[in-house]
Design a protein around this motif. Sequence first.
Motif, PDB file in Angstrom:
ATOM      1  N   ASN A   1       0.786  -1.083   0.120  1.00 53.59           N
ATOM      2  CA  ASN A   1       0.220   0.001  -0.068  1.00 53.59           C
ATOM      3  C   ASN A   1       1.065   1.283  -0.060  1.00 53.59           C
ATOM      4  O   ASN A   1       0.110   2.348   0.207  1.00 53.59           O
ATOM      5  N   ARG A   2       2.034   0.971  -0.109  1.00 50.80           N
ATOM      6  CA  ARG A   2       2.563   2.048  -0.028  1.00 50.80           C
ATOM      7  C   ARG A   2       3.969   1.840  -1.429  1.00 50.80           C
ATOM      8  O   ARG A   2       4.857   3.438  -1.206  1.00 50.80           O
ATOM      9  N   ARG A   3       3.744   1.359  -2.080  1.00 53.16           N
ATOM     10  CA  ARG A   3       4.742   1.609  -3.228  1.00 53.16           C
ATOM     11  C   ARG A   3       4.161   2.740  -4.060  1.00 53.16           C
ATOM     12  O   ARG A   3       2.641   2.739  -4.219  1.00 53.16           O
ATOM     13  N   ASP A   4       4.451   3.062  -5.228  1.00 50.22           N
ATOM     14  CA  ASP A   4       4.276   3.304  -6.299  1.00 50.22           C
ATOM     15  C   ASP A   4       3.323   3.578  -7.669  1.00 50.22           C
ATOM     16  O   ASP A   4       4.243   3.737  -8.877  1.00 50.22           O
ATOM     17  N   ALA A   5       2.650   2.204  -7.385  1.00 51.08           N
ATOM     18  CA  ALA A   5       2.258   1.008  -9.156  1.00 51.08           C
ATOM     19  C   ALA A   5       1.092   1.062  -8.975  1.00 51.08           C
ATOM     20  O   ALA A   5       0.043   0.141  -7.671  1.00 51.08           O
TER      21      ALA A   5
ATOM     22  N   PRO B   1       0.956   6.940 -10.564  1.00 51.08           N
ATOM     23  CA  PRO B   1       1.603   6.584  -9.922  1.00 51.08           C
ATOM     24  C   PRO B   1       3.119   6.250 -11.263  1.00 51.08           C
ATOM     25  O   PRO B   1       2.691   6.656 -12.556  1.00 51.08           O
ATOM     26  N   LYS B   2       3.676   5.623 -10.285  1.00 50.31           N
ATOM     27  CA  LYS B   2       5.174   5.791 -11.097  1.00 50.31           C
ATOM     28  C   LYS B   2       5.160   4.589 -12.256  1.00 50.31           C
ATOM     29  O   LYS B   2       5.785   4.572 -13.221  1.00 50.31           O
ATOM     30  N   VAL B   3       4.337   3.233 -11.925  1.00 51.95           N
ATOM     31  CA  VAL B   3       4.675   2.560 -12.707  1.00 51.95           C
ATOM     32  C   VAL B   3       3.294   2.408 -12.850  1.00 51.95           C
ATOM     33  O   VAL B   3       2.015   1.743 -11.996  1.00 51.95           O
TER      34      VAL B   3
ATOM     35  N   GLU C   1       0.571   7.972 -24.553  1.00 54.58           N
ATOM     36  CA  GLU C   1       0.096   9.009 -24.296  1.00 54.58           C
ATOM     37  C   GLU C   1       0.490   9.820 -23.314  1.00 54.58           C
ATOM     38  O   GLU C   1       1.287  11.470 -22.837  1.00 54.58           O
ATOM     39  N   LEU C   2       0.491   8.877 -21.888  1.00 52.65           N
ATOM     40  CA  LEU C   2       0.898   9.111 -20.202  1.00 52.65           C
ATOM     41  C   LEU C   2       2.323   8.430 -20.480  1.00 52.65           C
ATOM     42  O   LEU C   2       2.715   9.363 -19.269  1.00 52.65           O
ATOM     43  N   GLY C   3       3.184   8.068 -21.365  1.00 52.67           N
ATOM     44  CA  GLY C   3       4.515   8.484 -20.895  1.00 52.67           C
ATOM     45  C   GLY C   3       4.740   7.224 -19.957  1.00 52.67           C
ATOM     46  O   GLY C   3       5.349   7.242 -19.250  1.00 52.67           O
ATOM     47  N   ILE C   4       3.855   6.581 -19.947  1.00 57.52           N
ATOM     48  CA  ILE C   4       3.525   5.623 -18.240  1.00 57.52           C
ATOM     49  C   ILE C   4       5.081   4.159 -18.434  1.00 57.52           C
ATOM     50  O   ILE C   4       3.989   3.694 -19.325  1.00 57.52           O
ATOM     51  N   THR C   5       5.804   4.110 -17.464  1.00 58.49           N
ATOM     52  CA  THR C   5       6.815   2.801 -17.220  1.00 58.49           C
ATOM     53  C   THR C   5       5.781   1.808 -17.039  1.00 58.49           C
ATOM     54  O   THR C   5       5.006   2.278 -15.991  1.00 58.49           O
ATOM     55  N   THR C   6       5.148   0.864 -17.938  1.00 63.76           N
ATOM     56  CA  THR C   6       4.679  -0.230 -18.317  1.00 63.76           C
ATOM     57  C   THR C   6       4.818  -1.897 -18.344  1.00 63.76           C
ATOM     58  O   THR C   6       5.520  -1.687 -19.282  1.00 63.76           O
ATOM     59  N   ILE C   7       4.047  -3.166 -17.237  1.00 65.10           N
ATOM     60  CA  ILE C   7       4.987  -4.213 -17.710  1.00 65.10           C
ATOM     61  C   ILE C   7       3.913  -5.026 -17.418  1.00 65.10           C
ATOM     62  O   ILE C   7       2.632  -4.717 -17.518  1.00 65.10           O
ATOM     63  N   PHE C   8       2.713  -5.505 -18.546  1.00 68.35           N
ATOM     64  CA  PHE C   8       2.571  -6.314 -19.857  1.00 68.35           C
ATOM     65  C   PHE C   8       2.795  -7.396 -19.238  1.00 68.35           C
ATOM     66  O   PHE C   8       3.118  -8.110 -19.721  1.00 68.35           O
ATOM     67  N   VAL C   9       1.796  -8.524 -18.166  1.00 67.15           N
ATOM     68  CA  VAL C   9       2.318  -9.966 -17.960  1.00 67.15           C
ATOM     69  C   VAL C   9       1.194 -10.664 -19.076  1.00 67.15           C
ATOM     70  O   VAL C   9      -0.575 -10.772 -19.010  1.00 67.15           O
TER      71      VAL C   9
END
Lengths: 352, 264
Positions: free
Chosen positions: A72-76, A151-153, A181-189
């Motif tokens: 709950n304190r991670r920015d993801a 979020p950052k991620v 558009e948002l340029g957000i770092t993304t992990i897609f599983v």
Amino acid sequence: MTVELRELRRSFGGTVALDGLSLTIEQGELIAFLGPSGCGKTTALRCVAGFERPDTGAVFIDGADVTRVPANRRDAGMVFQSYSLFPNLNVRDNVAFGLRVRRRPTDERHSRAAELLELVGLGGFGERYPHQLSGGQQQRVALARALALQPKVLLLDEPLSALDAKVRVNLREEIRRLQLELGITTIFVTHDQEEALSVADRVAVLKSGRLEQVAPPAEVYDRPATPFVAEFVGTMNHLPGRVSGETVEVFGQFLPLDGAAPGEEVDVLVRPEAVRVTPAGDGRAFILASSFRGSIARLRIQLDGGGEVLADVPGHEAVRLAPGLKVDVTLVERPVLTAPRTAVAAPVEPVA
Amino acid sequence: MAGVTWRRVTLGVAGVYFLVPLAISVWFTVYNETQGFSLGAYGRIVSAPGFTESLVKSLLLGAAVIVLVLLLALPALLAVRLGAPGLRPVLETITTLPLIVPPITYVVGIANALRGGTDALAATPFWQTLISIQDENFPVVLVLAYVMLALPFAYRSLDTGLRAVDVRTLVEAARNLGASWPYVLFRVILPNLRSAVASASFLSLALVMGEYTIAALMGYRTFPVWIVTISGNDGQLSVALSVLSLGLIWLLLLTLSGAGRKSK
């Protein structure tokens, strides 16, 4: 914001889910974790989200070690495979949930929720409840909810696998559009190679908790780093070949080698679309089976010397190239990958 | 069509089985041969000594049992579901035990436990605690005993409720959005378990309002014990009491299930 996985190891009982996984995800990049079930892709994602703690190794978000930071304190922001909207809250309150937890004023919550719903194409759906939405709409809301806190991620855990084929394609394109558009770092599983290849900047192929290859989609497809990648991404024919100098002899053709060969007797790896099929009365092969797939037809061809080969031909030729027909098989002239000799010439996958 | 007929017959038989004795009971309380129709029996209940006192005591006990049983069962269920699914059969067995052990055994056990200790302990806080939980006005020891008895019912209601929601995903989604554990429990899980919590509460309350053995043998005058003592020699009064407590329970059920339904 970069994400770095450093030497992650995690086992559940006797099962090893992550076996020393190291990988850096660059700022603004969409990376797809691709692999069969049990390859550790979801565990890796859950380590980034904070739902799993690696036995050893560390996770860095934006340079900071977050391995021991609670979820709950991670920015993801995360979107789950199963529908995860809170059933007791309407769409607007679902999207604003994170802001509510952070005690933001009502005005801000409502305007931010409206803005995000607009962004995912669900403006005006704020008063609805999750059970009144289709699966695709629910995942859009989940996406808006994950993005609400900027979020950052962004973490996507097979977000499309519960949806219909058509919705799946639309939504994955939309996810990509938003991500750019948002340029957000993304992990897609995902376990769906087509999905991974079509939206990702880079694809990381995992097997048994290890990284097999990480590269842009075209490279993963054209130049698989390992036999596993070659087998898992797309379909590969394994044809018996003999190396001589800079070329390899296969089906009486001499093709240039791509990279070093592992020996003299090798398997030549050839994609079905690189196999040409021409009808010939005195051909040395015949068509065993044909499966029509619209734009192409995939043929399973029995070779005279034993062994089979898969070939993709244009869909309109499916009628001409019917099962039972004698044909000649040639390979497109281009550099080929080789692997240590394993089988006579048998692709594992059935044609239909 | 045979199915429909069969269903109607079954429903009819079940209805007769339940309603006829009830109707006869009601009739018996409001009519007798000498006086004709009269609500006197119900009037006698309210004016009987100890009615309010024992009813309030039982309701308070019920409330305490509900709170305690929920506080015990819900976190335990969540913990097992999220952290140690392998322990589920163990929890299931433990919560079934109170159904297997007869109440009389509890009474003997509890009474012996409370009697334990010599005069040497008289000045210690332990002794004081033993004394205070046996307070006649609010016997905490009964709350503890009833929590044990209510556990099987509460556990099963909550388990069914939890089965209907994807707890893990909801918890993780909330955690991912920054919610602390208490926030998850009270603002995410509980609102989605309203009807399960309502039925667990109702069953616990019904149990407290009907339990006689333990209370009577330990000498506490709860509502069920009072009913038995007061109606010993007045047949009409005793049946009127049964009808009244049945009505009371129904009323509570309607209230609680209404509260549960609001969430949908």
